[in-house]
Design a protein around this motif. Sequence first.
Motif, short mmCIF file in Angstrom:
data_model
loop_
_atom_site.label_atom_id
_atom_site.label_comp_id
_atom_site.label_asym_id
_atom_site.label_seq_id
_atom_site.Cartn_x
_atom_site.Cartn_y
_atom_site.Cartn_z
N TRP A 185 49.21 76.39 52.54
CA TRP A 185 50.14 75.52 52.12
C TRP A 185 49.56 74.57 53.29
O TRP A 185 49.19 75.04 54.59
CB TRP A 185 52.23 75.40 52.41
N GLN A 186 50.35 73.33 53.03
CA GLN A 186 49.54 72.13 54.01
C GLN A 186 50.60 71.00 54.03
O GLN A 186 51.54 71.02 53.32
CB GLN A 186 47.77 71.93 54.00
N ILE A 187 50.02 70.63 55.61
CA ILE A 187 50.98 69.01 56.01
C ILE A 187 50.40 68.37 56.50
O ILE A 187 49.53 68.53 57.31
CB ILE A 187 52.40 69.36 56.19
N THR A 188 50.51 66.69 55.96
CA THR A 188 49.77 65.99 56.15
C THR A 188 50.94 64.79 56.51
O THR A 188 51.44 64.42 56.00
CB THR A 188 48.53 65.24 55.11
N PHE A 189 49.92 64.39 57.87
CA PHE A 189 50.55 62.73 58.39
C PHE A 189 49.64 61.38 58.66
O PHE A 189 49.02 62.19 59.02
CB PHE A 189 51.48 63.68 58.97
N ASP A 190 49.59 60.69 58.35
CA ASP A 190 48.96 59.77 58.91
C ASP A 190 49.16 59.29 60.69
O ASP A 190 50.23 59.15 60.54
CB ASP A 190 49.07 58.44 57.82
N ALA A 191 48.01 58.72 60.70
CA ALA A 191 47.90 59.11 62.08
C ALA A 191 49.32 57.30 62.36
O ALA A 191 49.28 57.41 63.95
CB ALA A 191 46.83 58.46 62.47
N THR A 192 49.62 56.97 61.80
CA THR A 192 50.78 55.88 62.22
C THR A 192 51.62 56.48 62.32
O THR A 192 52.39 54.96 62.16
CB THR A 192 50.25 54.82 60.95
#
Length: 263
Positions: free
Chosen positions: A91-98
């Motif tokens: 599984w994976q979670i991503t967030f914009d750097a903003t």
Amino acid sequence: MSSDPFNDLDPDREVKVLPRHLAGPGPTDLQTAWPFPFDEDWSLHQPEKGPALATSPCLRLWTGLVPEPDSPGKGKWTIAANRVPFAAPTWQITFDATTPIELLHDVHTELLDLYLEDRHSDRDRLFEDDTAPQEAYTPLLARGWSHQIKTNGTQFFRAPDGLGGVRHRYAITGTGTPTWTAWAGYPSEPSWRAHFSFGAPSTLVAAFTASLISTEPVRRTVNDMPFHTRRNLYVAAATTAKQTPMSSPVAAPPAGTVPGRTR
């Protein structure tokens, strides 16, 4: 539409503001985002410029930041877990750097808690989490977020100001589609986005939503706040300034308490 409460303030003026989802990213600080015990057994790979990476001792868990200053999201924070070291992520979670740094801190703090719990027990909540999805979205409803259910197995939660949202695909059948998606700002041009893939622990989603609606203000300089949504921010308190104290009335955040996890 309310007037901009920051027009007459010095750009370097620091204030405490709410709601968090509109506050801007804050300083990109790895020590704030990653509360891992690097002086013990976690590894940190941080060149002078470019991507940074943190890995667990078992090598089944990693989190990284890839800066992309010229992209709308300014880069990407990624959390990934795999059942076998060096295998494809489960599984994976991503967030914009903003994304506001406080949200990243709270998710990574919960991630460390899960890791330590698994390490010192016979459980494996990083891959077999038993937290019910409603623990992630019930706090949103308690804070006045609207709720809409679609017939395609998707439900939406929207912030009272209309400038934030969470989507939950509760009837997802394919692993290629995020189970949870969140964003802030205008839908046509969001300030940041977050994606939780199929299999990501609901405990981490709950930590994210609890942080998202927290009534604890965050510190920002006027210059750090996204200009196109900052008129929707509430000023909780002024902290430092290069000029005389603010003469205009201080707006209070919306009333209410936030249910959340106790650490």
